[in-house]
Design an enzyme around this catalytic site. Structure first.
Site, mmCIF file in Angstrom:
data_model
loop_
_atom_site.group_PDB
_atom_site.id
_atom_site.type_symbol
_atom_site.label_atom_id
_atom_site.label_comp_id
_atom_site.label_asym_id
_atom_site.label_seq_id
_atom_site.Cartn_x
_atom_site.Cartn_y
_atom_site.Cartn_z
ATOM 1 N N SER A 126 124.219 75.054 43.791
ATOM 2 C CA SER A 126 125.408 75.875 43.930
ATOM 3 C C SER A 126 125.532 76.446 45.342
ATOM 4 O O SER A 126 125.611 75.694 46.302
ATOM 5 C CB SER A 126 125.396 76.958 42.845
ATOM 6 O OG SER A 126 126.682 77.437 42.584
ATOM 7 N N HIS A 155 128.048 73.772 34.712
ATOM 8 C CA HIS A 155 127.489 74.312 35.959
ATOM 9 C C HIS A 155 126.058 74.766 35.710
ATOM 10 O O HIS A 155 125.800 75.606 34.846
ATOM 11 C CB HIS A 155 128.326 75.492 36.458
ATOM 12 C CG HIS A 155 127.939 75.936 37.839
ATOM 13 N ND1 HIS A 155 128.213 75.181 38.957
ATOM 14 C CD2 HIS A 155 127.287 77.045 38.282
ATOM 15 C CE1 HIS A 155 127.766 75.814 40.029
ATOM 16 N NE2 HIS A 155 127.179 76.942 39.642
ATOM 17 N N ASP A 202 132.316 70.345 35.951
ATOM 18 C CA ASP A 202 131.767 71.619 36.426
ATOM 19 C C ASP A 202 132.894 72.639 36.575
ATOM 20 O O ASP A 202 133.834 72.422 37.353
ATOM 21 C CB ASP A 202 131.070 71.418 37.773
ATOM 22 C CG ASP A 202 130.208 72.605 38.189
ATOM 23 O OD1 ASP A 202 130.646 73.759 37.978
ATOM 24 O OD2 ASP A 202 129.125 72.383 38.744
#
Length: 438
Positions: free
Chosen positions: A236, A393, A364
């Protein structure tokens, strides 16, 4: 093979070095991430993130006898990139279909939430090192306890970069630590300022744009183990920072390879989607985590002036509000939109000169698939992209250990890194042989 120690946990004491003493060791366990009920999601921790010419890096397959089935990705996976032919021989599982766990994988939000709350968190004992940075800030890096004795100085070393507000206590981080450690790798987790129960010593946190801390961490680890090949993997926001770092360092980067997972890439696009529909729940959760970290160190910001809006940061209801009140001012941006635009790693892919594997999920909710720089990855002979049909995610609840074990991505990541390490070892051996002939 040495196993990772299992010890009873206690909350680490916060100890800092004096300005003249750059390093402090805290040989205590880092507490395991707390599992809460889904009803408390909106008030709990993290799920998100917040030109020189390209030098081609070609890796030759270690064996020409690899079967076509092992090197041909399954149709359920979208695999592409300029380094596709070079890297495909590395993988042992891409010829299988991507099968998300029944029911859990049927919805992107369900998979994301399930992984966050119900994935197991391996018991790992860390040895914390607080590193004083050049601007007098502090970052916390966590080494697996005992590895300085159990592993050789030239063991391959992997730096892990968690997502926004994430740290060494997160389940996805610890699963990667365990898998790499079983392969004989040295692993160190880079906790950004204030994350992972780490200290903050200056009125500045971290951001998607700031590469100073990762630069210093890589330099420190490299100098500590000069005979080891160094790699990194980020999730991320950590992935966004990692890719931007690779581009900044270009051909002179000390890393021998890297992996980017669920990277938001285009922060403008990610910000747009983050404020829509169910994603608002994630936004509230992350802003709550940012508030807690900020309030813990609020005294540092008491007398700060300029454009900072300290009350807005302390009471932010969204990540965007926090970034507008604090982050973009700290790092010199005129607006939060300028901060997102100029901090996106999608513009950095073209400058990456070391092997890079990017793994994304098509569904996602926080790192939108439409933000993936597919054409740039295809044009770069050092990059490869894998897009799974599901995964959410930081989810990827699939593979042999689903639903409570490691993410589907972990074996893929280690296949790639071990391939690079073996290729690097062969290259080093040939270089030494050539040197002896002169």
């Amino acid at each position: 093979m040495h196993t990772i120690e299992n010890r009873k946990r206690r909350r680490p004491a916060t100890a800092l070095s004096r300005p003249s003493d750059p390093i402090t060791y805290i040989p205590v366990p880092i507490p395991m991430a707390t599992k809460l009920s889904i009803a408390t999601l909106t008030t709990t921790k993290r799920l998100f993130f917040s030109t020189p010419p390209i030098t081609s890096f070609k890796i030759r397959p270690l064996s020409t006898t690899a079967t076509m089935s092992a090197a041909t990705p399954h149709p359920s996976l979208h695999v592409s990139g300029g380094a596709l032919d070079s890297f495909l021989p590395a993988f042992t599982t891409l010829n299988r279909p991507y099968d998300s766990y029944p029911l859990v994988g049927s919805n992107t939000h369900l998979e994301t939430i399930f992984a966050y709350f119900f994935r197991s968190t391996p018991d790992v004992r860390f040895r914390r090192q607080c590193l004083r940075t050049k601007d007098n800030g502090t970052v916390s890096i966590d080494w697996v306890a005992g590895d300085h004795r159990n592993l050789s100085p030239n063991s391959p070393t992997l730096i892990l970069l968690p997502g926004l507000t994430g740290g060494s206590g997160d389940s996805y981080v610890r699963h990667m630590v365990v898998r790499a450690r079983k392969k004989g790798w040295r692993v160190v987790v880079f906790n950004s300022r204030g994350c992972g129960h780490g200290p903050v010593t200056t009125p500045q946190f971290y951001s998607a744009s700031f590469l100073g801390d990762i630069s210093e961490v890589v330099e420190h680890v490299s100098c500590r183990y000069p005979d080891a090949n160094l790699y990194a993997a980020g999730w991320s926001l950590g992935a966004n920072i990692l890719v931007r770092y690779l581009a900044q360092e270009s051909a002179s980067c000390r890393l021998s390879g890297a992996v980017s997972l669920c990277n938001p890439f285009n922060l403008v696009v990610a910000d747009e989607d983050f404020r829509k529909g169910f994603n608002i729940v994630y936004d509230k959760s992350l802003s709550s985590s940012l508030r807690r970290i900020f309030k813990k160190h609020a005294l540092l910001f008491e007398e700060i002036g300029d454009e900072y809006n300290i009350p807005a940061a302390a009471n932010c209801k969204s990540v965007r509000e926090f970034d507008d009140a604090l982050t973009r001012v700290s790092f010199g941006f005129k607006s939060v939109d300028e901060y997102y635009s100029k901090s996106s790693s999608s513009d950095s892919i073209q400058h990456v000169c070391k092997p890079l594997l990017c793994i994304q999920a098509a569904n996602d909710p926080i790192a939108p698939a439409r933000g993936i720089p597919r054409e740039a990855i295809k044009a770069n002979s050092n990059c490869m992209l894998i897009v799974t049909p599901e995964g959410g995610h930081l989810g990827w609840v699939g593979g042999d250990e689903a639903p409570f074990g490691c993410p589907w991505t972990d074996p893929v990541v280690m296949d790639f890194l071990e391939y690079l390490e073996k290729s690097q070892s062969v290259s080093d051996l040939k270089s030494k042989e050539n040197a002896r002939t002169y």
